[in-house]
Design a protein around this motif. Structure first.
Motif, mmCIF file in Angstrom:
data_model
loop_
_atom_site.group_PDB
_atom_site.id
_atom_site.type_symbol
_atom_site.label_atom_id
_atom_site.label_comp_id
_atom_site.label_asym_id
_atom_site.label_seq_id
_atom_site.Cartn_x
_atom_site.Cartn_y
_atom_site.Cartn_z
ATOM 1 N N HIS A 306 1.706 2.737 -6.062
ATOM 2 C CA HIS A 306 3.013 3.284 -5.731
ATOM 3 C C HIS A 306 4.112 2.621 -6.553
ATOM 4 C CE1 HIS A 306 2.457 -0.412 -3.595
ATOM 5 N NE2 HIS A 306 3.676 -0.415 -3.110
ATOM 6 N N ALA A 307 3.748 1.585 -7.294
ATOM 7 C CA ALA A 307 4.678 0.841 -8.159
ATOM 8 C C ALA A 307 5.662 -0.007 -7.371
ATOM 9 C CB ALA A 307 5.420 1.771 -9.121
ATOM 10 N N PRO A 321 -5.403 -1.920 -16.105
ATOM 11 C CA PRO A 321 -4.751 -0.641 -16.432
ATOM 12 C C PRO A 321 -4.453 0.137 -15.150
ATOM 13 C CG PRO A 321 -6.695 -0.988 -17.794
ATOM 14 C CD PRO A 321 -6.739 -2.025 -16.719
ATOM 15 N N PHE A 322 -3.330 0.871 -15.145
ATOM 16 C CA PHE A 322 -2.973 1.581 -13.915
ATOM 17 C C PHE A 322 -2.114 2.805 -14.193
ATOM 18 C CE2 PHE A 322 0.399 -1.451 -14.691
ATOM 19 C CZ PHE A 322 1.576 -0.818 -14.305
ATOM 20 N N VAL A 323 -2.135 3.704 -13.208
ATOM 21 C CA VAL A 323 -1.269 4.885 -13.185
ATOM 22 C C VAL A 323 -0.312 4.714 -12.016
ATOM 23 C CG1 VAL A 323 -1.173 7.370 -12.771
ATOM 24 C CG2 VAL A 323 -2.949 6.408 -14.268
ATOM 25 N N ALA A 324 0.962 5.002 -12.232
ATOM 26 C CA ALA A 324 1.966 4.815 -11.190
ATOM 27 C C ALA A 324 2.369 6.151 -10.564
ATOM 28 C CB ALA A 324 3.195 4.124 -11.759
ATOM 29 N N ILE A 325 2.469 6.145 -9.239
ATOM 30 C CA ILE A 325 2.999 7.303 -8.502
ATOM 31 C C ILE A 325 4.103 6.766 -7.586
ATOM 32 C CG2 ILE A 325 2.479 9.295 -7.034
ATOM 33 C CD1 ILE A 325 -0.457 8.999 -7.770
ATOM 34 N N LEU A 347 3.645 9.221 -12.829
ATOM 35 C CA LEU A 347 3.508 10.619 -12.425
ATOM 36 C C LEU A 347 4.486 10.964 -11.307
ATOM 37 C CD1 LEU A 347 -0.400 10.918 -12.329
ATOM 38 C CD2 LEU A 347 1.146 11.528 -14.204
ATOM 39 N N ASP A 348 4.937 12.207 -11.304
ATOM 40 C CA ASP A 348 5.820 12.718 -10.250
ATOM 41 C C ASP A 348 4.958 13.081 -9.046
ATOM 42 O OD1 ASP A 348 7.494 14.119 -8.577
ATOM 43 O OD2 ASP A 348 8.212 15.521 -10.097
ATOM 44 N N LYS A 349 5.215 12.456 -7.912
ATOM 45 C CA LYS A 349 4.389 12.682 -6.724
ATOM 46 C C LYS A 349 4.396 14.130 -6.259
ATOM 47 C CE LYS A 349 7.970 11.551 -3.292
ATOM 48 N NZ LYS A 349 8.058 12.909 -2.716
#
Length: 404
Positions: A306-307, A321-325, A347-349
Motif C-alpha cells: 500500500h506504500a 522489488p515491489f509494486v505499489a497500490i 498502480l491506481d487502485k
C-alpha cells in the motif's frame, strides 16, 4: 539518567518506528514513561519503557475499520472537530497522571495533536517522531480536496479550533499554530525522520531540526509462529495493504486471488482485521491477521504494498522489488517518490485488474533497473546512521538545554 515523557497516537505505523529508538534510549539509562492505548502495552513494555494508558480516547484514532466513507475531507474535519472538543479532557488526563513527576524532556509522535502543547505547558525540550514525513504542503498538493477553502472555512471545526486556542492561552499561556493541519505535524526542538535526504522529494522543505536517520532496524522480539518451512525454495510473493485503509476496497483482495491463485508461487498475505469469508482463498495463499514482516521479507522475491512509510522503507532497505497500490494519507506520496527514483511501479487502485497487476509484478522482477535503484535508496538509508544517530542527537539536545 533523565526522565522522559513519550506521547503517541495508537497506530501501528507511528508506534513501530519509535520502539527501537525508545529501547536504545533505555539502554543509555533514560527512564521513559510511554503513553498510548492498551492495545500496544505489550510491545511498548518490551522496549523497557514504563507504559501508561490514556483514560480519554482520541476520537480521530479510535476507528477500527477505515473505509472509503471515512476518507473524505468533510469526514476528516468531523473527526478533527471531535478530537478538539475532547482536548481539555485529553490534556488534563495526561497532566493528572504525571502530577508530581518531573520530566527532563518530552518525545511524541508528530501526529499526536497535543504534543507541542504539552511540551509548552511543561516547559521542557521536545523531540518529535515523524513517521509521516511528507510535509502538509506536499500532502495537500496530492489531495486537492484538502485545498477546498470554503469547506474548511464553513466547517464547525474552525470555531472549535479558535475556542480551544483561546482556552489554552488563558489557562496555560501556550500558543497553537494558526494552521489547523499543524495539529498532525507537531514539530519539536529536533525532529526524527525515518528516511534519508535522498528519498524525500523536497529536502529544502526541512530545516536543520530534522534528523534523517534512514530505515532503523530493531528486533521487536515478535512471536514468530509462522510456517516459514512452506517458503523454503519457493518463489514468494508478499502482499500487505497495511492496517489503516486496508478495508477500503475488497475488490483488491479479489484481484490478488485471481492474479496469483493456484500458481507455483507461495503468496503470503497480511489481512489485518479483514473479513475474507466471502472469498474462496486459493491453496497457495498463506493469509494471516498479522505477519512477521521483517522475517518474511528474507524469503520474499517480490511484494505488493500500500506504500505506507514503514512497509515501503522495509522493502527498500531489504532490496525487495515491489509494486505499489497507494490508498490514502501519505501513501500516494511514498509511491510517487519511489516511482520517481525508478524503484517501483505505482498502480491506481481504481483502475487495476489481474492482467495489469501480473504484468507490473513481472516487470519489476525482470527489469534490473528497478533493483539497482532500490539499492541506491537502501544504501542511502544505511548511511544515515539509524537509531544510533537519533540517540546521539537527542542526548546532544539534552546537554545543550542543560548548559543554556
Amino acid at each position: 539518567m533523565s526522565k522522559v515523557l513519550f506521547l503517541s497516537i495508537p497506530a501501528h505505523g507511528h508506534i513501530n518506528p519509535t520502539l527501537g529508538l525508545v529501547n536504545e534510549l533505555v539502554k543509555q539509562g533514560e527512564e521513559i514513561t510511554y503513553f498510548c492505548s492498551e492495545d500496544f502495552k505489550e510491545k511498548i513494555e518490551k522496549t523497557g519503557a514504563k507504559f501508561k494508558s490514556y483514560r480519554v480516547e482520541l476520537s480521530l484514532f479510535k476507528r477500527k475499520h477505515k473505509t472509503s466513507n471515512d476518507m473524505g475531507p468533510d469526514k476528516l474535519l468531523d473527526y478533527i472537530n471531535e478530537t478538539l472538543k475532547s482536548s481539555d479532557k485529553i490534556i488534563k488526563d495526561i497532566l493528572n497522571q504525571i502530577e508530581g513527576k518531573k520530566f527532563d524532556y518530552i518525545m511524541y509522535t508528530a501526529m499526536f495533536p497535543f504534543g507541542s502543547i504539552i511540551a509548552q505547558i511543561l516547559k521542557i525540550p521536545s523531540v518529535s517522531s515523524f513517521a509521516v514525513f511528507a510535509t502538509p504542503k506536499e500532502l495537500r498538493s496530492q489531495h486537492k480536496e484538502l485545498m477546498n477553502e470554503n469547506l474548511i472555512k464553513n466547517h464547525p471545526v474552525i470555531e472549535t479550533y479558535k475556542k480551544v486556542s483561546r482556552q489554552l492561552k488563558e489557562e496555560f499561556n501556550v500558543e497553537m499554530s494558526h494552521n489547523i493541519f499543524d495539529l498532525f505535524f507537531n514539530k519539536g526542538d529536533i525532529n526524527i525522520a525515518y528516511t534519508s535526504k535522498y528519498f524525500v522529494a523536497h529536502p529544502e522543505y526541512y530545516d536543520e531540526s530534522f534528523k534523517f536517520i534512514g530505515q532503523p532496524i530493531y528486533d521487536r522480539k515478535e512471536n514468530l509462529d509462522f510456517p516459514f518451512e512452506k517458503l523454503e525454495g519457493k518463489k514468494v510473493v508478499y502482499i500487505s495493504l497495511g492496517t489503516v485503509f486496508n478495508n477500503t476496497d475488497s475488490n483488491l483482495y479479489d484481484i490478488f486471488f485471481k492474479t496469483f491463485g493456484n500458481t507455483d508461487e507461495v503468496v503470503v498475505m497480511a489481512a489485518y482485521n479483514i473479513d475474507l469469508s466471502k472469498f474462496d482463498i486459493p491453496n497457495n495463499f498463506i493469509v494471516r491477521n498479522y505477519v512477521p514482516q521483517s522475517e518474511v521479507l528474507k524469503y520474499t522475491d517480490v511484494a505488493i504494498t500500500h506504500a505506507g512509510m514503514n512497509s515501503t522503507s522495509d522493502l527498500l532497505y531489504n532490496n525487495v522489488p515491489f509494486v505499489a497500490i497507494p490508498i490514502g494519507a501519505d501513501q500516494p506520496y511514498m509511491a510517487k517518490r519511489a516511482e520517481e527514483l525508478g524503484a517501483t511501479i505505482s498502480l491506481d487502485k481504481d483502475n487495476i485488474n489481474p492482467e495489469i497487476l501480473r504484468e507490473s509484478v513481472e516487470k519489476v522482477l525482470t527489469d534490473s533497473s528497478y533493483l539497482e535503484n532500490i539499492r541506491k535508496i537502501s544504501n542511502s538509508f544505511k548511511e544515515s546512521g539509524g537509531y544510533k544517530k537519533a540517540v546521539e542527537e537527542i542526548l546532544k539536545l539534552k546537554r545543550d538545554k542543560i548548559n543554556q
